[in-house]
Design an enzyme around this catalytic site. Structure first.
Site, short mmCIF file in Angstrom:
data_model
loop_
_atom_site.label_atom_id
_atom_site.label_comp_id
_atom_site.label_asym_id
_atom_site.label_seq_id
_atom_site.Cartn_x
_atom_site.Cartn_y
_atom_site.Cartn_z
N CYS A 58 -2.99 8.61 3.20
CA CYS A 58 -2.63 8.10 1.87
C CYS A 58 -3.77 8.34 0.88
CB CYS A 58 -2.33 6.62 1.97
SG CYS A 58 -3.63 5.72 2.83
N GLU B 180 0.89 -1.17 0.00
CA GLU B 180 0.00 0.00 0.00
C GLU B 180 0.92 1.21 0.00
OE1 GLU B 180 -3.18 -0.10 -0.25
OE2 GLU B 180 -3.50 -2.23 0.11
P1 NAP Z 1 8.31 5.10 4.61
O1 NAP Z 1 9.40 6.04 4.91
O2 NAP Z 1 8.32 4.40 3.31
O3 NAP Z 1 8.34 4.05 5.81
C1 NAP Z 1 7.35 3.06 5.93
C2 NAP Z 1 7.84 1.96 6.83
O4 NAP Z 1 8.93 1.29 6.23
C3 NAP Z 1 8.37 2.46 8.18
O5 NAP Z 1 7.98 1.53 9.16
C4 NAP Z 1 9.88 2.43 7.98
O6 NAP Z 1 10.59 2.29 9.17
C5 NAP Z 1 9.99 1.18 7.15
N1 NAP Z 1 11.22 1.05 6.39
C6 NAP Z 1 11.86 1.99 5.65
N2 NAP Z 1 12.92 1.44 5.02
C7 NAP Z 1 12.96 0.13 5.40
C8 NAP Z 1 13.83 -0.97 5.12
N3 NAP Z 1 14.86 -0.82 4.29
N4 NAP Z 1 13.56 -2.17 5.71
C9 NAP Z 1 12.50 -2.32 6.54
N5 NAP Z 1 11.65 -1.32 6.84
C10 NAP Z 1 11.87 -0.12 6.29
O7 NAP Z 1 6.88 5.77 4.70
P2 NAP Z 1 6.32 6.74 5.85
O8 NAP Z 1 7.02 8.03 5.68
O9 NAP Z 1 6.32 6.07 7.18
O10 NAP Z 1 4.80 6.86 5.42
C11 NAP Z 1 4.29 7.86 4.57
C12 NAP Z 1 3.90 7.27 3.22
O11 NAP Z 1 3.05 6.16 3.39
C13 NAP Z 1 3.14 8.24 2.35
O12 NAP Z 1 3.75 8.28 1.09
C14 NAP Z 1 1.74 7.65 2.26
O13 NAP Z 1 1.06 7.93 1.04
C15 NAP Z 1 1.97 6.21 2.46
N6 NAP Z 1 0.79 5.56 3.04
C16 NAP Z 1 0.05 4.70 2.28
C17 NAP Z 1 -1.07 4.09 2.82
C18 NAP Z 1 -1.93 3.13 2.03
O14 NAP Z 1 -2.75 2.45 2.63
N7 NAP Z 1 -1.77 3.04 0.74
C19 NAP Z 1 -1.44 4.35 4.15
C20 NAP Z 1 -0.66 5.23 4.89
C21 NAP Z 1 0.46 5.82 4.31
P3 NAP Z 1 11.20 3.56 9.97
O15 NAP Z 1 10.07 4.45 10.32
O16 NAP Z 1 11.84 2.93 11.15
O17 NAP Z 1 12.17 4.20 9.01
#
Ligand code: NAP
Length: 525
Positions: free
Chosen positions: A294, A255
């Site tokens: 999102c 997602e």
């Molecule tokens: P993110 O930076 O991509 O991080 C998401 C998750 O991935 C976090 O738990 C992060 O951990 C983890 N992560 C990052 N790199 C990783 C790796 N190499 N290995 C394992 N885990 C890793 O996203 P975010 O900033 O938290 O969220 C915002 C984004 O999410 C927005 O773009 C939004 O559109 C999207 N979103 C989508 C939905 C949907 O249902 N489609 C819902 C909500 C949000 P850390 O925090 O520890 O770095």
């Protein structure tokens, strides 16, 4: 205080200083998290060997009762969760309602739906396939619960709902859960897991949590695990191509982000109910959770001769929304969750302004109510206007994860379809129109690039559930840029935690296996 991880049936503190979680209004450090020193391989193994068998020793109905008990527990602790969300995310009452109450509602929905599957332990799909001249040899398709772990890597914006909307179908299917919440807002997820573990609702190993970076998580997943990721498209690409995930064909659900649209039909003109409904929804989407959803509306498509009136109407409503410290009751829009998110959102707005006119907001130095600009993570709600249509370079691609949206005038229905499709895959589009000819062309024209299309006309009025609101009995997810994943949709979500297998053999064997099975058609009921 350092938040403990819950792994291998124990509360374990990560090593080192850890990462600080902060109040985005004051900048105050609240707690720290660390996953250093946690043996992720052992944690997943414990969940597979201990949690999974204990869950699957019970039928669907018994597990549905566990979900009901979790929902009741969370409801009892609701005030405490709202307080953590206020401190760690700067959430207003309404923002917390969206996340925490959304989580409880989703759990209750799955608890209710899960009962319909009764005491069965797996699912039987369709009838017998004849494979020989007599009945001696036949085939029967089954959906069998996976014997692995459901690994959730979640985004920061829904620390409550983000866990339970995934955990409800996984646990109902009989699959244990290990969640890694996003670091900036991990506190609320951790507290909910702690409460559920302490209440003894689930068997040992059914629910684990790792707080902190846990970057080696995917090195340890196996063929019968499911990785369900929510976050940015960039991180999603890394998950999908992780060598261990690829080598073991681990099921991955993504997602990701998207540039969702609101589309006004030719009949949504000033004075029409559809126009007013669109204005109300656009403002709600820009302000609730400070636009950190999102599903939030990022692009607003309006007929060319209506776009300016729409811009004026939305801007005048935004002017009435107080932005600031949610501890002040007059405040309607809180901060983003961190300085890093504030910087990313301001950078995105600056990029969009290269090709857009600013209708409202966009002042990086604006003064929030009861907060100091330099310590806090506020972004002023910002409405932009772009008359470049399909030629725009950034508007269709840059997701500002904050309270910002852009109005795009369109020439005709074909143009509206082309602009909506230029998002290259979105979670949702909402359409404000009662014009049957327009809808008959537009809805099929955008459907294959959207997970959900919400159509609102005067007859639906205020009964609609909201552009950004994900209902547990409806599909959530979207193609292309949105990640290509599918979540929720009622019991349909259980399919991800089962494997389809056809068993070929004699009728006695197939009868015996079928006795423990519920009809998979119930998933679509
Ligand atoms: P993110 O930076 O991509 O991080 C998401 C998750 O991935 C976090 O738990 C992060 O951990 C983890 N992560 C990052 N790199 C990783 C790796 N190499 N290995 C394992 N885990 C890793 O996203 P975010 O900033 O938290 O969220 C915002 C984004 O999410 C927005 O773009 C939004 O559109 C999207 N979103 C989508 C939905 C949907 O249902 N489609 C819902 C909500 C949000 P850390 O925090 O520890 O770095």
């Amino acid at each position: 205080m350092k938040l403990a991880n819950y792994v291998y049936g124990e509360w374990v503190e990560g090593a080192g200083e850890g990462t600080a979680l902060r109040d985005p209004v004051t900048g105050e450090q609240l707690v720290t998290v660390s996953s250093d020193g946690i043996d992720i391989g052992r944690a997943l193994d414990f969940a597979r060997r201990t949690g999974g068998p204990a869950l699957r020793a019970q039928g669907y109905e018994a597990r549905a009762a566990m979900l009901d008990a979790i929902a009741k527990l969370l409801a009892a602790n609701r005030a405490e969760y709202f307080d953590i969300a206020l401190r760690n995310s700067g959430a207003t009452e309404a923002d917390s309602g969206f996340d925490v109450d959304g989580a409880i509602f989703t759990l209750k929905t799955y608890a209710r739906a899960g009962k319909t599957l009764g005491a069965a332990r797996h699912l039987k799909e369709g009838g017998r396939a004849p494979l020989a001249k007599t009945d001696a040899f036949q085939g029967q398709h089954f959906l069998m619960p996976l014997t692995g772990v459901a690994v959730f890597i979640n985004a920061f914006n829904f620390p409550a709902w983000g866990l339970w909307e995934k955990a409800a179908p996984a646990l109902l299917a009989g699959v244990p859960v290990l969640v890694k919440p996003a670091t900036p807002t991990a506190w609320l997820t951790q507290r909910m897991v702690e409460d559920v573990v302490k209440a003894g609702i689930l068997p040992a190993g059914a629910l684990s949590i790792v707080c902190g970076s846990a970057r080696d998580l995917l090195d340890h997943v196996e063929e019968c695990d499911v990785v369900s990721f929510t976050g940015s498209a960039d991180t999603a690409a890394r998950m999908r191509t992780h060598p261990n995930v690829v080598a073991r064909s681990v099921r991955v659900n993504i997602e990701a982000d998207s540039v969702n649209s609101a589309i006004l039909g030719p009949d949504a003109r000033p004075g029409a109910a559809e126009f007013d409904l669109a204005v109300k929804e656009i403002v709600r989407e820009m302000t609730i959770k400070a636009g950190q959803k999102c599903t939030a509306i990022r692009r607003i498509l309006a007929p060319a001769d209506v776009a300016r009136s729409l811009a004026d109407a939305v801007a005048s409503k935004l002017a009435g929304c107080k932005v600031g410290n949610p501890r002040n009751e007059a405040v309607r829009v809180g901060p983003l969750v961190s300085k890093a998110q504030q910087a990313a959102a301001l950078e995105g707005i600056a990029k969009l302004r290269e090709e857009c006119e600013t209708v409202f907001g966009g002042d990086p130095a604006f003064e929030p109510v009861d907060a100091h600009g330099e310590d806090s993570a506020f972004v002023q709600p910002t409405l932009l206007y772009c008359d470049k249509g399909l030629d725009a370079r950034f508007v269709h691609d840059v997701e500002v994860f904050g309270p910002a949206a852009t109005i795009l005038p369109y020439a005709d229905t074909a143009d509206a379809i082309a602009i909506a499709r230029r998002g290259r895959g979105s979670l949702v589009a909402s359409v404000y129109s009662g014009d049957a000819a327009f809808l008959g062309e537009l809805v099929p024209g955008i459907a294959d690039l959207h997970g959900r299309v919400m159509v609102v006309d005067a007859a639906v009025g205020s009964q609609h559930t909201g552009h950004g609101n994900v209902m547990p009995n409806c599909l959530h997810g979207g193609p292309g840029r949105a990640g290509g994943g599918e979540e929720l949709g009622g019991l349909r979500a259980l399919a991800m935690y089962h494997r389809r297998v056809v068993v070929q053999g004699g009728p006695a064997l197939l009868d015996a296996l079928s006795r423990d099975a519920a009809d998979a058609a119930l998933l679509d009921a």
